[in-house]
Structures are given as structure tokens and as C-alpha cells.
Design a protein around this motif. Structure first.
Motif, PDB file in Angstrom:
ATOM      1  N   LYS A   1      67.516  61.572  69.151  1.00  0.00           N
ATOM      2  CA  LYS A   1      67.436  60.253  69.802  1.00  0.00           C
ATOM      3  C   LYS A   1      68.329  59.227  69.105  1.00  0.00           C
ATOM      4  O   LYS A   1      68.794  58.271  69.732  1.00  0.00           O
ATOM      5  CB  LYS A   1      65.987  59.759  69.810  1.00  0.00           C
ATOM      6  N   LYS A   2      68.557  59.434  67.810  1.00  0.00           N
ATOM      7  CA  LYS A   2      69.402  58.513  67.056  1.00  0.00           C
ATOM      8  C   LYS A   2      70.886  58.817  67.235  1.00  0.00           C
ATOM      9  O   LYS A   2      71.727  58.214  66.579  1.00  0.00           O
ATOM     10  CB  LYS A   2      69.032  58.566  65.570  1.00  0.00           C
ATOM     11  N   GLY A   3      71.196  59.767  68.120  1.00  0.00           N
ATOM     12  CA  GLY A   3      72.584  60.051  68.438  1.00  0.00           C
ATOM     13  C   GLY A   3      73.246  61.102  67.570  1.00  0.00           C
ATOM     14  O   GLY A   3      74.469  61.258  67.616  1.00  0.00           O
ATOM     15  N   LYS A   4      72.474  61.832  66.779  1.00  0.00           N
ATOM     16  CA  LYS A   4      73.055  62.859  65.922  1.00  0.00           C
ATOM     17  C   LYS A   4      73.287  64.129  66.741  1.00  0.00           C
ATOM     18  O   LYS A   4      72.339  64.803  67.165  1.00  0.00           O
ATOM     19  CB  LYS A   4      72.145  63.126  64.730  1.00  0.00           C
ATOM     20  N   GLU A   5      74.563  64.449  66.969  1.00  0.00           N
ATOM     21  CA  GLU A   5      74.930  65.521  67.889  1.00  0.00           C
ATOM     22  C   GLU A   5      74.391  66.880  67.462  1.00  0.00           C
ATOM     23  O   GLU A   5      74.006  67.699  68.296  1.00  0.00           O
ATOM     24  CB  GLU A   5      76.454  65.590  68.035  1.00  0.00           C
ATOM     25  N   ASP A   6      74.367  67.161  66.151  1.00  0.00           N
ATOM     26  CA  ASP A   6      73.846  68.447  65.682  1.00  0.00           C
ATOM     27  C   ASP A   6      72.421  68.672  66.170  1.00  0.00           C
ATOM     28  O   ASP A   6      72.029  69.787  66.521  1.00  0.00           O
ATOM     29  CB  ASP A   6      73.864  68.508  64.151  1.00  0.00           C
ATOM     30  N   PHE A   7      71.658  67.589  66.171  1.00  0.00           N
ATOM     31  CA  PHE A   7      70.252  67.729  66.542  1.00  0.00           C
ATOM     32  C   PHE A   7      70.073  67.816  68.054  1.00  0.00           C
ATOM     33  O   PHE A   7      69.093  68.378  68.531  1.00  0.00           O
ATOM     34  CB  PHE A   7      69.441  66.596  65.921  1.00  0.00           C
ATOM     35  N   ARG A   8      71.024  67.288  68.813  1.00  0.00           N
ATOM     36  CA  ARG A   8      71.018  67.544  70.260  1.00  0.00           C
ATOM     37  C   ARG A   8      71.285  69.027  70.516  1.00  0.00           C
ATOM     38  O   ARG A   8      70.699  69.632  71.405  1.00  0.00           O
ATOM     39  CB  ARG A   8      72.064  66.684  70.963  1.00  0.00           C
ATOM     40  N   THR A   9      72.191  69.578  69.729  1.00  0.00           N
ATOM     41  CA  THR A   9      72.454  71.017  69.823  1.00  0.00           C
ATOM     42  C   THR A   9      71.193  71.807  69.512  1.00  0.00           C
ATOM     43  O   THR A   9      70.887  72.812  70.164  1.00  0.00           O
ATOM     44  CB  THR A   9      73.584  71.418  68.859  1.00  0.00           C
ATOM     45  N   ALA A  10      70.447  71.347  68.516  1.00  0.00           N
ATOM     46  CA  ALA A  10      69.188  72.013  68.172  1.00  0.00           C
ATOM     47  C   ALA A  10      68.218  71.990  69.349  1.00  0.00           C
ATOM     48  O   ALA A  10      67.560  72.994  69.647  1.00  0.00           O
ATOM     49  CB  ALA A  10      68.563  71.338  66.953  1.00  0.00           C
ATOM     50  N   LEU A  11      68.120  70.854  70.025  1.00  0.00           N
ATOM     51  CA  LEU A  11      67.243  70.773  71.197  1.00  0.00           C
ATOM     52  C   LEU A  11      67.695  71.739  72.284  1.00  0.00           C
ATOM     53  O   LEU A  11      66.866  72.366  72.961  1.00  0.00           O
ATOM     54  CB  LEU A  11      67.216  69.350  71.746  1.00  0.00           C
ATOM     55  N   ASN A  12      69.015  71.874  72.472  1.00  0.00           N
ATOM     56  CA  ASN A  12      69.542  72.818  73.451  1.00  0.00           C
ATOM     57  C   ASN A  12      69.072  74.233  73.143  1.00  0.00           C
ATOM     58  O   ASN A  12      68.660  74.978  74.037  1.00  0.00           O
ATOM     59  CB  ASN A  12      71.078  72.792  73.438  1.00  0.00           C
ATOM     60  N   ILE A  13      69.149  74.612  71.889  1.00  0.00           N
ATOM     61  CA  ILE A  13      68.782  75.975  71.492  1.00  0.00           C
ATOM     62  C   ILE A  13      67.276  76.176  71.612  1.00  0.00           C
ATOM     63  O   ILE A  13      66.804  77.209  72.079  1.00  0.00           O
ATOM     64  CB  ILE A  13      69.276  76.255  70.071  1.00  0.00           C
ATOM     65  N   ILE A  14      66.499  75.199  71.194  1.00  0.00           N
ATOM     66  CA  ILE A  14      65.040  75.301  71.303  1.00  0.00           C
ATOM     67  C   ILE A  14      64.628  75.414  72.770  1.00  0.00           C
ATOM     68  O   ILE A  14      63.726  76.180  73.124  1.00  0.00           O
ATOM     69  CB  ILE A  14      64.367  74.089  70.629  1.00  0.00           C
ATOM     70  N   ALA A  15      65.290  74.665  73.643  1.00  0.00           N
ATOM     71  CA  ALA A  15      64.943  74.671  75.062  1.00  0.00           C
ATOM     72  C   ALA A  15      65.114  76.042  75.697  1.00  0.00           C
ATOM     73  O   ALA A  15      64.404  76.385  76.653  1.00  0.00           O
ATOM     74  CB  ALA A  15      65.804  73.648  75.816  1.00  0.00           C
ATOM     75  N   THR A  16      66.024  76.853  75.182  1.00  0.00           N
ATOM     76  CA  THR A  16      66.279  78.175  75.765  1.00  0.00           C
ATOM     77  C   THR A  16      65.741  79.320  74.921  1.00  0.00           C
ATOM     78  O   THR A  16      65.932  80.488  75.268  1.00  0.00           O
ATOM     79  CB  THR A  16      67.793  78.379  75.968  1.00  0.00           C
TER      80      THR A  16
ATOM     81  N   LEU B   1      55.367  75.347  74.916  1.00  0.00           N
ATOM     82  CA  LEU B   1      55.269  73.900  74.774  1.00  0.00           C
ATOM     83  C   LEU B   1      56.409  73.337  73.933  1.00  0.00           C
ATOM     84  O   LEU B   1      56.820  72.196  74.141  1.00  0.00           O
ATOM     85  CB  LEU B   1      53.911  73.514  74.170  1.00  0.00           C
ATOM     86  N   PHE B   2      56.930  74.111  72.987  1.00  0.00           N
ATOM     87  CA  PHE B   2      58.107  73.679  72.236  1.00  0.00           C
ATOM     88  C   PHE B   2      59.301  73.594  73.180  1.00  0.00           C
ATOM     89  O   PHE B   2      60.074  72.643  73.142  1.00  0.00           O
ATOM     90  CB  PHE B   2      58.409  74.657  71.104  1.00  0.00           C
ATOM     91  N   GLN B   3      59.462  74.629  74.000  1.00  0.00           N
ATOM     92  CA  GLN B   3      60.561  74.631  74.961  1.00  0.00           C
ATOM     93  C   GLN B   3      60.443  73.460  75.935  1.00  0.00           C
ATOM     94  O   GLN B   3      61.419  72.778  76.232  1.00  0.00           O
ATOM     95  CB  GLN B   3      60.560  75.932  75.760  1.00  0.00           C
ATOM     96  N   ILE B   4      59.232  73.263  76.445  1.00  0.00           N
ATOM     97  CA  ILE B   4      59.002  72.185  77.412  1.00  0.00           C
ATOM     98  C   ILE B   4      59.351  70.836  76.805  1.00  0.00           C
ATOM     99  O   ILE B   4      59.987  69.994  77.436  1.00  0.00           O
ATOM    100  CB  ILE B   4      57.533  72.213  77.888  1.00  0.00           C
ATOM    101  N   ASN B   5      58.920  70.623  75.558  1.00  0.00           N
ATOM    102  CA  ASN B   5      59.226  69.368  74.892  1.00  0.00           C
ATOM    103  C   ASN B   5      60.736  69.169  74.762  1.00  0.00           C
ATOM    104  O   ASN B   5      61.257  68.077  75.024  1.00  0.00           O
ATOM    105  CB  ASN B   5      58.581  69.339  73.507  1.00  0.00           C
ATOM    106  N   ALA B   6      61.452  70.231  74.359  1.00  0.00           N
ATOM    107  CA  ALA B   6      62.905  70.123  74.193  1.00  0.00           C
ATOM    108  C   ALA B   6      63.586  69.840  75.526  1.00  0.00           C
ATOM    109  O   ALA B   6      64.512  69.030  75.603  1.00  0.00           O
ATOM    110  CB  ALA B   6      63.455  71.401  73.565  1.00  0.00           C
ATOM    111  N   VAL B   7      63.123  70.502  76.590  1.00  0.00           N
ATOM    112  CA  VAL B   7      63.679  70.271  77.923  1.00  0.00           C
ATOM    113  C   VAL B   7      63.488  68.811  78.335  1.00  0.00           C
ATOM    114  O   VAL B   7      64.419  68.147  78.817  1.00  0.00           O
ATOM    115  CB  VAL B   7      63.013  71.210  78.951  1.00  0.00           C
ATOM    116  N   TYR B   8      62.289  68.312  78.132  1.00  0.00           N
ATOM    117  CA  TYR B   8      61.983  66.942  78.523  1.00  0.00           C
ATOM    118  C   TYR B   8      62.817  65.945  77.727  1.00  0.00           C
ATOM    119  O   TYR B   8      63.372  64.985  78.290  1.00  0.00           O
ATOM    120  CB  TYR B   8      60.488  66.668  78.323  1.00  0.00           C
ATOM    121  N   GLN B   9      62.944  66.173  76.422  1.00  0.00           N
ATOM    122  CA  GLN B   9      63.715  65.253  75.589  1.00  0.00           C
ATOM    123  C   GLN B   9      65.194  65.282  75.945  1.00  0.00           C
ATOM    124  O   GLN B   9      65.863  64.245  75.954  1.00  0.00           O
ATOM    125  CB  GLN B   9      63.521  65.589  74.104  1.00  0.00           C
ATOM    126  N   LEU B  10      65.717  66.462  76.261  1.00  0.00           N
ATOM    127  CA  LEU B  10      67.111  66.557  76.682  1.00  0.00           C
ATOM    128  C   LEU B  10      67.355  65.756  77.956  1.00  0.00           C
ATOM    129  O   LEU B  10      68.372  65.073  78.102  1.00  0.00           O
ATOM    130  CB  LEU B  10      67.501  68.030  76.909  1.00  0.00           C
TER     131      LEU B  10
END
Length: 456
Positions: free
Chosen positions: A289-304, A311-320
Motif C-alpha cells: 500500500k505504501k507503493g513498494k513494488e517488491d511487495f506488490r509482486t509478493a501479493l501477486n505471488i500469494i494470490a496465485t 483466505l490468504f489468497q483471497i486477501n491478496a486478490v482483494y488488496q491487489l
């Protein structure tokens, strides 16, 4: 973390890329896998093994490879590492078979290397640490398909060896391990990359656990199958090589918290304490959320990452989706439902955007055909705990995302068992039961899971 004792350790690298039987597809990358992996393990400055105590083999059935492995392991007292790359399949009796240069498709069970025989050969060694690494490439055109889609852990389960650390290239039903034209197979290519180039901001040596974490991250980030591991002993903290990317200055604590690799490892490690996994996921989300691209990448990987709790996947999908990464969010949602769409994400946003008053929220529930909580004496107060409210919100989000009842039940069971939170699991089932759109069969399914979770 220490390196292997060179004089008491040995590595055996086996690979089969060329087959006598034309019915078995060639894997040109295997020879490069072996040569460059050997170079990384025996690098004079950074490697953990002595080149004179390492051997490469392109085994044939006639050469009695298990006897050769047992013989090579006979004088090992510290680390005995065995690596194999080639095609693999399950025999009709369920045993894992590794193919050899003279294996034939028609007589796979009689001309291949049975995992039980390799296990015995490895166990013959009196090594303190036994490591087995399998890069098993599957191809529907190469071998008859005996593996089912539900055998995701077939390789790792079939290869278990008492007291050993085992690392496998992928789930057994994956086929994308050897991209055409690449120098290496996908798994071994990343393995060599990590051993040779190191882990930036990592420790001084690369332990087996560090290696697994880096492989998991890099393979998922490149859309390759995720690796599998099992550690039946105490080998996970032993290093294979020195970390060539190690920088002593990076040992100064980072005031912004641990790096993405460390956090992702905490989220992905099923043996980690559930609360710690959740906190690590929250930290990744906050940094994204603070704009750190590495951690957006982490959310992408967690989502899939289908190995994680839903529920971890769902959370990552929603946050993305909240971060505007709609395409990535839909990609993650597709691993959970065939009805994934941007519209489903919009519905989830609406469901979780709370109105300014409780009365408006209750009206919203009724409009969406959900049973609203009872208001005592028509006042705002309701007999709902925080867990009850969480359960309703989670239930609405899952249904808005088009998850069918089976996926919802799986999420609930993981919440109760893997994440050890029975109260929230019960509240989520109760929340789901408020959906008036459920069929009678779906309600009975929820009633059954509620009984099971309550008893547990």
C-alpha cells in the motif's frame, strides 16, 4: 550455518536427457544442468564440495545405478547429496519410477529406477546429512499418464527418506519444467542461479532452507511450478555454498522491517505459527500500500499460490484490486473460481464498503438477499461479537467473488485446522448461512461443516 566438511561429503549428480527409446522425449538441457550445477557446488572459493568427491552419471539400467549410488555413499560421514534430472512417472503399483538412458516406454516398470531402490541406496550411507534433489520433468507425450490431478504431492511423498532433506521441482502433475530452447530446465536453472549468484541481502552462507525460499519465490515470480520440500531431519540449516551476494554491511538492521523474502517465507511456511503467518501477510500488504513494488509482486505471488490457505489468497486478490492491479487480481481469482472477473471484484468492493450507519448496512444486506442480524427492540445494538461481524464480511466477500460453496467450505476448514482459529471458522459458516441464494443442498453442506468444525 556451516558448509559441508569437504573431506567427508560427496555429491552424486544423475541426469538423463538422451534416451535409446525414441518414444521418450529428449531433454537437451540436462547435460547443461549437470555441468553447471557441479561447477556451482564445487566452486573453489564458494562451493561446499570437493570436485574430486563429486560425480556426474548418465545412468543406464544395465549399469546398476543404485549399486553405484550406494558405493559412492559408503565413505560419506557428513553430507551425501544426490541429484536427479529426467522424466519420471508412477508405476501401476503406485511407486515413483525415474527413467534411465535405456528405459523403454513399454517396459517402464522393469527398465526404470524405482524410488524405493534409490532410497535404500541413499540410506546405506552413514552420512549425518542426506539430501535428495529431484528435477523430474513430465510430458504427456513422453510417458503414459498414471498420475491424477489430485496427486499434487506425489513426487515428494514417494521420495521420503528417513532423516533426509528432500527438494522436488514441482507438484507431480505439472508439465512446464523444461521450457523449449532454455539453457536449463526451469527448476535447475533457478537452483544454479541462486547457488552461483547468491541471495542479495541474504546470509553469509546459503542453507537448504534459504535455498528453498529463494527457489519458491523466483519460480513463482516467473510463472513456473513451485518447488516442494520435506525435512525429516536436522539438515535444513546446513549450507551448500557461500553466498556470493553477501554484503557484511547489510547486517545492519533495516528500520523499515524485514525484506520481502523474509516476510514471504513466513507466510508460505506451513510449519510457521498461524498468527505469525497472518502478521507477515499484513506487513506485506501494508508495504504494498505504501507503493513498494517488491511487495506488490509478493501479493501477486500469494494470490496465485494454491498451496496457501484460500483466505490468504483471497486477501491478496482483494488488496491487489484495491491497488488498481485488476488484471493480476483476476488472475489470482481464477485459481479459485472459473467465474473470476473484474465485475466480481467490484461486487466484493461494494460488499465490504460499509455504509455510514448500521441501519444502512442492514438494509444493504436485505437488498442483497442476505438475512440481516436481528436488532433488539429496533435499536442499533445487536448481539454480535467481532468474530460474528468478521464472519459475515468474509462470507459476503467470498460469495461476491463467485466462490462456490465447496471453495468456501475449504476456506473454512483451513481456517479451523491449518490456521487454528475455530471461532472465526464457525462465524464464517454462520455468515455463509445468511445467504438466501443458497440451495437446500448447499445449506446441508454448510450444516455438516458447522457440526464438524464445532466438534473439533
Amino acid at each position: 550455518m556451516r558448509l559441508p566438511i569437504r573431506s567427508d561429503s560427496r555429491a552424486v549428480l544423475m541426469g538423463v536427457g538422451e534416451y535409446d527409446d525414441p518414444a521418450l522425449l529428449r531433454i537437451p538441457a540436462v547435460s547443461r544442468n549437470l555441468n553447471d550445477l557441479l561447477a556451482a557446488l564445487t566452486h573453489p572459493d564458494n562451493g561446499g564440495f570437493d570436485a574430486e568427491r563429486c560425480e556426474m552419471i548418465s545412468p543406464r539400467y544395465a549399469d546398476k545405478p543404485t549399486a553405484r549410488v550406494a558405493d559412492l555413499g559408503d565413505d560419506v560421514r557428513d553430507m551425501f547429496l544426490v541429484y536427479y534430472c529426467g522424466h519420471a512417472e508412477r508405476a501401476s503399483d503406485g511407486e515413483l519410477i525415474l527413467t534411465l538412458a535405456d528405459t523403454t516406454r513399454k517396459q517402464l516398470e522393469y527398465t526404470g529406477l524405482r524410488m524405493s531402490d534409490l532410497q535404500k541406496a541413499i540410506m546405506m550411507s552413514r552420512a549425518r546429512i542426506r539430501v535428495l534433489i529431484l528435477d523430474c520433468c513430465f510430458s504427456g507425450a513422453a510417458l503414459p499418464s498414471v498420475l491424477g490431478n489430485d496427486d499434487a504431492d506425489a513426487i515428494i511423498n514417494a521420495a521420503r527418506i528417513e532423516g533426509a532433506f528432500i527438494l522436488a521441482s514441482s507438484a507431480a502433475n505439472k508439465t512446464s519444467n523444461a521450457p523449449t530452447g532454455d539453457r536449463y530446465t526451469a527448476f535447475t536453472g533457478v537452483l544454479i542461479e541462486v547457488l552461483r549468484d547468491g541471495i542479495p541481502e541474504g546470509p553469509e552462507t546459503i542453507s537448504l532452507n534459504d535455498l528453498y525460499t529463494a527457489l519458491d519465490w523466483k519460480l513463482r515470480a516467473r510463472n513456473h511450478p513451485a518447488p516442494k520440500r520435506v525435512n525429516d531431519g536436522t539438515a535444513s540449516e546446513i549450507a551448500l555454498v557461500r553466498n556470493t551476494a553477501f554484503d557484511p554491511r547489510s547486517k545492519t538492521p533495516d528500520t523499515d522491517g524485514p525484506k520481502y523474502m523474509s516476510l514471504y517465507s513466513q507466510v508460505a511456511d506451513a510449519d510457521n505459527e498461524p498468527r505469525s503467518r497472518i502478521i507477515a501477510l499484513e506487513e506485506i500488504t501494508n508495504k504494498a500500500k505504501k507503493g513498494k513494488e517488491d511487495f506488490r509482486t509478493a501479493l501477486n505471488i500469494i494470490a496465485t499460490n494454491t498451496d496457501l490457505p484460500l483466505l490468504f489468497q483471497i486477501n491478496a486478490v482483494y488488496q491487489l484490486s484495491l491497488l488498481g492491479e485488476v488484471s493480476a487480481a483476476v488472475t489470482g481469482l481464477k485459481t479459485m473460481t472459473e467465474n473470476a472477473s473484474a465485475e466480481a471484484l467490484e461486487d466484493a468492493h461494494r460488499a465490504l464498503t460499509l455504509p455510514s450507519s448500521t441501519q444502512e448496512w442492514l438494509e444493504q444486506l436485505k437488498q442483497d438477499n442476505w438475512n440481516a442480524p436481528f436488532q433488539r427492540y429496533q435499536r442499533w445494538h445487536m448481539h454480535l461479537t467481532d468474530a460474528d461481524l468478521w464472519g459475515i464480511h468474509m462470507a459476503r466477500m467470498m460469495r461476491a467473488m463467485r466462490l462456490d460453496i465447496n471453495a468456501c467450505v475449504a476456506a473454512v476448514e483451513q481456517l479451523a485446522n491449518e490456521l487454528k482459529d475455530t471461532d472465526l471458522a464457525i462465524s464464517t459458516v454462520k455468515g455463509l448461512r445468511r445467504d438466501r441464494n443458497l440451495t437446500d443442498i448447499e445449506r446441508r453442506v454448510l450444516d455438516d461443516v458447522l457440526r464438524k468444525v464445532t466438534v473439533s
